[in-house]
Design a protein around this motif. Structure first.
Motif, PDB file in Angstrom:
ATOM      1  N   ASP A 120       1.023  -0.908   0.082  1.00 32.75           N
ATOM      2  CA  ASP A 120       0.038   0.217  -0.240  1.00 32.75           C
ATOM      3  C   ASP A 120       0.916   1.367   0.083  1.00 32.75           C
ATOM      4  N   ASN A 123      -0.409   4.516   2.003  1.00 33.56           N
ATOM      5  CA  ASN A 123      -0.205   4.446   3.140  1.00 33.56           C
ATOM      6  C   ASN A 123       1.166   3.836   3.741  1.00 33.56           C
ATOM      7  N   ILE A 125       2.851   0.974   3.637  1.00 34.85           N
ATOM      8  CA  ILE A 125       2.590  -0.267   4.363  1.00 34.85           C
ATOM      9  C   ILE A 125       2.808  -1.441   3.462  1.00 34.85           C
ATOM     10  N   LYS A 127       1.905  -5.720   3.936  1.00 37.29           N
ATOM     11  CA  LYS A 127       1.501  -6.936   4.242  1.00 37.29           C
ATOM     12  C   LYS A 127       1.805  -8.068   3.786  1.00 37.29           C
ATOM     13  N   ARG A 185       2.724  -2.673  12.566  1.00 38.17           N
ATOM     14  CA  ARG A 185       1.609  -2.136  12.677  1.00 38.17           C
ATOM     15  C   ARG A 185       0.649  -3.226  13.358  1.00 38.17           C
ATOM     16  N   SER A 200      -3.081  -5.627  16.896  1.00 33.91           N
ATOM     17  CA  SER A 200      -2.497  -4.462  16.311  1.00 33.91           C
ATOM     18  C   SER A 200      -2.075  -3.471  17.472  1.00 33.91           C
ATOM     19  N   GLU A 226       1.958  -6.635   9.256  1.00 27.30           N
ATOM     20  CA  GLU A 226       2.020  -5.616   8.580  1.00 27.30           C
ATOM     21  C   GLU A 226       3.199  -4.381   9.216  1.00 27.30           C
ATOM     22  N   GLU A 228       5.464  -0.810   8.638  1.00 28.07           N
ATOM     23  CA  GLU A 228       5.717   0.391   7.617  1.00 28.07           C
ATOM     24  C   GLU A 228       6.809   0.174   6.882  1.00 28.07           C
TER      25      GLU A 228
END
Ligand SMILES: Cc1cc2nc3c(=O)[nH]c(=O)nc-3n(C[C@H](O)[C@H](O)[C@H](O)COP(=O)(O)OP(=O)(O)OC[C@H]3O[C@@H](n4cnc5c(N)ncnc54)[C@H](O)[C@@H]3O)c2cc1C
Length: 488
Positions: A120, A123, A125, A127, A185, A200, A226, A228
């Protein structure tokens, strides 16, 4: 029931277990092959028998490779049902028997779980599965102009989950972008009974992300993460300076570490012995500081100028460019290379706070100056606050007096480190008895949580909350070793 009947019952149980697991994991990935078990039950020390005194049973009965979270969850559930001990294993690079069996049972090799699920960019990020190797993740992110924020220098082999489950505080990017605790995250987590939970930063359940980071897998398996990520920078340069004294070298190291505008991506300090064993004999001075800067071309060149200016004030001598290029290219092998110089490499990793590095070094010097063994010193920067110091002793397989003598020196340094409020960096199975002795409150907290989540003590036993080795026994062994080594 007599012994043969019990053995027969266990054998039938094992066969049933294998068959039932093969219903949901393809049979090539459910192995009872004794060569595979031997190879997977050890770590970088290669022999599964190594450290056997710290374990009840050092060899597994199965090596199983789930391919996704669902398979992992079903497998953990099956192990729970059959009361099979479980060892979670990624690439097995963390040593100290961290990823090797202590009670036999099943090794769950997580490296088949190696998919990226989502990148992503908006954002920042990613996964992915927890068993993905850092190298693969780096390559997948590259296509999007992104990079992981932090990862260990063992990135070519080691996996994301290994860095999460050890402390994830030292390596590439930590100083510039934060440590694992800052960048993680959320995780999809499989508990010892096989149930799955997404945890989380704001989860309110039994387990927090902080509990999972550095847990050495005692609470269950990280299945997905997840993280950053950061943007890929457009320029990178390595600098290196050599110094005559440790005092000058550490002052330079600190100047680079504490600079607010020019944070290195990587920063290390080594002595000339480490330099020789890990790379080439470099005809220069006694201590070396290396830093890698990565940013836009302007910021990188400013950082390099800042380093140059700071080094000149401290009489630092620049390391040649060809050497720096090789050094950075080979960074993943740096620590492994030391092992090529001897038959029996001994090492210990310490977490030393920024303001105690000189005292630590003085104590180390005092201890080694009276010994004859070949040794090396390597310090890698963590984020502000601490560093990992790795001490090496190069020993010969035939010289057991020397081997135990080196271990005794490390033991003295470890105790001194704990007495000064610092800790060991990697605990695994082997260093857990130190943790129990010097961190009883933290150990009690973890034990309470462990009993709640894993009442049968099946998963990654003998780490953090329980040790087979007794402190008095080690103390006695090292006391004798020191005396014998001196007379050798
Ligand atoms: C050359 C070299 C360089 C290194 N550089 C660094 C460095 O820069 N920084 C650093 O911190 N360390 C470093 N290390 C140590 C080691 O490589 C790291 O700790 C690495 O993160 C371990 O990853 P791994 O995949 O090998 O994990 P493993 O060794 O397989 O496992 C480590 C621990 O995590 C547990 N575990 C693994 N996967 C899971 C999971 N999915 N769920 C729950 N628990 C799990 C295991 O049971 C074990 O206790 C280095 C080692 C070498 C040999």
């Amino acid at each position: 029931m007599n012994e043969t009947k019990v053995e027969k019952k266990q054998e039938i149980g094992k066969t049933n277990f294998t068959k039932e697991v093969e219903e949901f994991i393809p049979s090539p990935h459910v192995s009872t092959d004794r060569y595979e078990i031997e190879a997977t039950s050890g770590d970088l020390s290669l022999l599964s028998k190594y450290h056997y005194k710290f374990k009840e049973e050092y060899q597994a009965t199965h090596v199983i490779r789930p391919g996704n979270t669902e398979e992992l969850s079903k497998l953990m559930q099956k192990c729970y049902q059959y009361s099979m001990p479980v060892t979670l294993r990624a690439a097995g690079t963390s040593c100290y028997s961290a990823s090797t069996p202590t009670k036999g049972g099943v090794i769950i090799d997580l490296r088949r779980m190696n998919n990226v699920h989502k990148i992503d960019k908006e954002n920042m990020i990613v996964k992915c599965d927890a068993g993905i190797a850092w190298q693969k993740l780096i390559e997948e992110l590259l296509d999007y102009g992104l990079a992981p924020k932090c990862y260990p220098t063992s990135y070519r082999a080691s996996c994301v989950s290994g860095f999460v489950a050890t402390s994830g505080k030292v390596g590439i990017g930590v100083l510039k972008n934060g440590i694992m605790k800052d960048v993680l995250r959320s995780v999809v987590f499989v508990k010892p009974d096989g149930s799955t939970e997404t945890i989380s930063r704001d989860s309110q359940g039994d387990l927090s992300l902080d509990d999972i980071i550095g847990s050495f897998g005692i609470f269950g398996a990280v299945a997905e993460v997840e993280l950053e990520v950061t943007t890929l920078k457009t320029s990178m340069e390595m600098i290196g300076y050599s110094f005559n004294t440790f005092k000058m070298a550490i002052e330079f190291f600190r100047t680079l570490k504490n600079s607010d505008t020019n944070k290195p991506l990587f920063l290390s300090l080594s002595d000339k012995h480490f330099e020789k064993y890990a790379h080439w004999t470099y005809p220069s001075r006694a201590y070396f500081v290396y830093a890698v800067y990565s940013d836009n071309p302007n910021a990188t060149s400013q950082s390099v100028s800042f380093a140059k200016e700071s080094a000149s004030k401290l009489d630092g001598l620049s390391v040649e460019e060809w050497y720096l290029k090789e050094k950075w290219r080979d960074i993943a092998d740096t620590e492994l290379n030391v092992g090529r110089w001897c038959e029996n490499l001994v090492f210990q990793e310490y977490w030393v706070s920024d303001d105690r590095v000189e005292d630590f070094y003085d104590f180390y010097q005092e201890k080694t100056s009276r010994q004859r063994y070949r040794h090396a010193f390597y310090l890698m920067s963590g984020a502000k606050g601490g560093n990992r110091v790795k001490l090496f002793g190069l020993s010969d397989i035939k010289n057991s007096r020397e081997f135990f003598g080196i271990k005794a020196v490390f033991n003295d340094i470890t105790i001194n480190n704990y007495e000064n409020k610092d800790i060991l960096y990697t605990l695994g199975v082997v260093n857990t008895f130190y943790f129990l002795r010097f961190n009883p409150e933290k150990a009690a907290y973890l034990l309470n949580l462990k009993n709640k989540l894993d009442p049968k003590d099946l998963v990654n036993s003998y780490r953090l909350v329980k040790a087979k080795m007794r402190t008095w026994r080690v103390g006695l062994l090292f006391w004798i070793a020191k005396r014998l080594y001196r007379t050798a």
